[in-house]
Motif scaffolding. Structure first.
Motif: not given
Ligand code: AMP
Ligand code: GLY
Length: 424
Positions: A212, A214, A226, A269, A285, A287, A289-292
């Motif tokens: 990512d 960041k 994010g 994550f 995490n 859930r 990832g966003d944007p993973e």
């Protein structure tokens, strides 16, 4: 079966597009969704934290599987609410989502089970934290315990900064109740890698790696966001690194959660830092990832729904998780001024070009269907423009090429997503 996806970002759009490819899925609903998700799913105006309404909706529509994309509902116990109503849900229960919901919990877990991470202390009292700083090595990292939209981490270079940080987290409650407790930890240096995994309570299968970006501006300048873009796989995630993590981090985390009576089913994550002393866990995490998700899911060969069902049923060991032997890059198109303040409501032009383009995706994050049927900007991160390529360089050239296809007022992006791959 019909499915329901909970969330409204680019991650949920990527999940919806993967779900749409599954022969197991008839109709897709998304709560609350966004302008782009509305093209593959029926968006329903129920917020992600409205558990009773979500459960009622799932019962009424006889939803066969609900997928939770976001962290807040998971940490708040949405999976428990669905299970209590006899509904199938993909995502950890509250007692397992704490892996993301409390940094103090996750640090204590890693310490107890010898999972490599930065040295740290937890504090519930500002005076004790301030006292600890007097003898701490600089730079030092301060983390609010709870969820803070990815913003609860302060890296302090001076004692003065660190003192001010403790005060703003614990006394001024800059991050709200997330700062009732805090972690103070050792500063580490190295490359960061994100590894997402499917977990069924006992078995863990990791997905292809990603990285990512960041910070808001080129050269990793500006405020934390994010995430402004991702690439996958990470060339720094070598087979040796993978071997170490498989041995000391991944299964160890799943086993630790089970041993604590907090069986984890869903996505873990792993935010990793590749230090000179070896890989260390930066954070967990619970859930995607966003944007993973926007670079990992398009490369997955399996039927995502089948894998999620296997997680729920404790049968992940029977799944052979496979990814394409290529690469993907996602460049986030944001609104100028993100993450501080920005204008919304500008029409977005050129989206149709993605419909026919094989290997290109335009995942919607902050978009909305306007009354006249057009799609307009509705957030800080607006779109995730993703492209595949034979290798990372080709994927990056394709993704940046495709960022030119769409136009909207105040469009902003970083120009160096994936630049690190030039060093390999
Ligand atoms: P987190 O939300 O814990 O992933 O932290 C956000 C970002 O802060 C990470 O992606 C890192 O860039 C940075 N960070 C967190 N912990 C550390 C640490 N111990 N040393 C250096 N950087 C860190
Ligand atoms: N991209 C980082 C995250 O989803 O937390």
């Amino acid at each position: 079966m019909d499915i329901l996806i909970v969330g409204s970002g680019g991650r949920e759009h990527a999940i919806a597009m993967s779900a749409a490819k599954s022969p197991l899925v008839d109709k897709i609903y998304c709560a609350p969704g966004n302008g782009g998700i509305g093209q593959v799913a029926e968006c329903v105006p129920i917020g992600a934290m409205e558990f009773d309404r979500l459960v009622d909706f799932a019962k009424e529509k006889e939803i066969g599987l609900t997928i939770i994309g976001m962290d807040d509902p998971l940490v708040g116990g949405v999976a428990d609410a669905f299970e209590a109503a006899g509904l199938r849900v993909f995502g950890p229960r509250k007692n397992a989502a704490i892996l993301e919901g409390s940094k103090a919990f996750s640090k204590d877990l890693m310490k107890k089970y010898n999972i490599p991470t930065a040295a740290y202390e937890n504090f519930t009292d500002a005076e004790a934290a301030l006292k600890y700083l007097e003898t701490a090595k600089l730079p030092i990292v301060l983390k609010a315990d709870g969820l803070a939209l990815g913003k609860g981490v302060l890296i302090c270079n001076t004692l003065e900064e660190a003192r001010a940080g403790v005060r703003s987290i614990m006394l001024d409650k800059q991050f709200g109740t997330a700062g009732n407790c805090m972690v103070i930890e050792e500063f580490m240096t190295g490359r960061e890698v994100s590894v997402l995994s499917f977990v069924d309570g006992r078995t863990i299968k990791t997905m292809t790696s990603a990285q990512d970006h960041k910070r808001a501006m080129d050269g990793d300048q500006g405020l934390n966001t994010g995430g402004m873009g991702t690439f996958s796989p990470s060339p720094f995630y070598t087979p040796e690194v993978d071997e170490f993590c498989q041995k000391h981090i991944y299964q160890a985390t799943v086993d630790a959660m089970a041993a604590e009576g907090r069986e984890f089913k869903g996505i873990i994550f792993f935010g990793l830092m590749l230090t000179e002393q070896g890989p260390r866990v930066l954070e967990y995490n619970a859930r995607f990832g966003d944007p993973e998700a926007q670079v990992v899911l398009p490369r997955m060969k399996n039927d995502m729904i089948e894998v999620m069902e296997a997680c729920i049923d404790g049968k992940l060991d029977a799944i052979d998780l496979q990814f394409e032997d290529n690469a993907a890059v996602c460049v986030v198109l944001a609104s100028q001024g993100y993450p501080v303040s920005y204008e919304k409501g500008f029409p977005i032009r050129g989206l149709e070009r993605f419909e026919e383009a094989e290997g290109y995706y335009c995942f919607h994050a902050g978009t909305k269907l306007a009354e006249d049927g057009s799609i307009v900007t509705n957030g800080g991160r607006v779109l995730g423009v993703t492209a595949k390529g034979a290798d990372l360089k080709e994927a990056r050239a394709n993704a940046y090429g495709a960022t030119e296809w769409v136009e909207f007022d105040n469009k902003y992006m970083r120009h160096d997503i994936g630049k690190a791959i030039d060093e390999t």
